[in-house]
Design a protein around this motif. Sequence first.
Motif, PDB file in Angstrom:
ATOM      1  N   ALA A   1      45.774  57.691  10.643  1.00 21.65           N
ATOM      2  CA  ALA A   1      46.776  56.924   9.910  1.00 21.65           C
ATOM      3  C   ALA A   1      46.065  55.891   9.050  1.00 21.65           C
ATOM      4  CB  ALA A   1      47.733  56.245  10.877  1.00 21.65           C
TER       5      ALA A   1
ATOM      6  N   ASP B   1      52.541  60.517   2.305  1.00 19.94           N
ATOM      7  CA  ASP B   1      52.688  59.868   3.615  1.00 19.94           C
ATOM      8  C   ASP B   1      52.854  58.380   3.370  1.00 19.94           C
ATOM      9  OD1 ASP B   1      52.587  58.969   6.225  1.00 19.94           O
ATOM     10  OD2 ASP B   1      50.397  59.086   6.327  1.00 19.94           O
TER      11      ASP B   1
ATOM     12  N   ASP C   1      51.645  57.788   9.270  1.00 23.07           N
ATOM     13  CA  ASP C   1      51.364  58.591  10.468  1.00 23.07           C
ATOM     14  C   ASP C   1      50.421  59.762  10.178  1.00 23.07           C
ATOM     15  OD1 ASP C   1      52.983  60.338   9.111  1.00 23.07           O
ATOM     16  OD2 ASP C   1      54.428  60.616  10.748  1.00 23.07           O
TER      17      ASP C   1
END
Length: 220
Positions: free
Chosen positions: A22, A123, A127
């Motif tokens: 992440a 994203d 995550d």
Amino acid sequence: MKRIIIAAMALTLLLALAAAPALAKPGDCVTIQDRVLEYSSTHYLAGELLEVGFDPYGYNYQGHMFSGSYANAYLGGYGFPPYEGDDASYLAANPSVVNVWCWDYRDTRVEMKWNDAWLSNKDCNGDGKLDRHFGFASYIGSGAWETNHMWGGEGADKYSYFVKIVAAPADAYKTAGVWYTADGSEIGPDIWGEFAIIQEVEQGVLYKSPTSAGFGFYAP
Ligand SMILES: [Ca+2]
């Protein structure tokens, strides 16, 4: 057969993607071009970077689309390499593929398209995976949509099937397996709990939503 096909399709999109560290800071979005988003750990391409454009299976995550063999929509997620049309060589290298249901559909062609709410090409929640229904707790009310078009067969066995699926609006309700708008207008049959079928075509229109078969109507 068609409902089985479609039901499996959602699974594909769930299996296919991406588990990278992440890296996004809050409010930051990581793109495919940033070259940190990877295929998931169970995918045949685990550890490899998602790329812009079509991958060897037929997914184009940047372009929100899939085009290719119906088997290839799933084989990667099951840990198999892409099928390229040669049964003998593929079976020799991957004999266990005969136990995977999608192998039987390798000659069916599929085109899928979806919007960013269905499966984003970014994203933004950090995550390490491409986002789904970003900004919403579930698909409900997200405005997500997908189309599937599949075809195959020869001569008398030739067939084609097309379906449009939309996330149920936030104020919609479901009765006896059918979604309705807040004021009681039929949207379409429920699929996967959070979605409605708004149009189906198979040698003529099978279903068309009396409310609207246009995605714009259901946008939040
Ligand atoms: Ca994400």
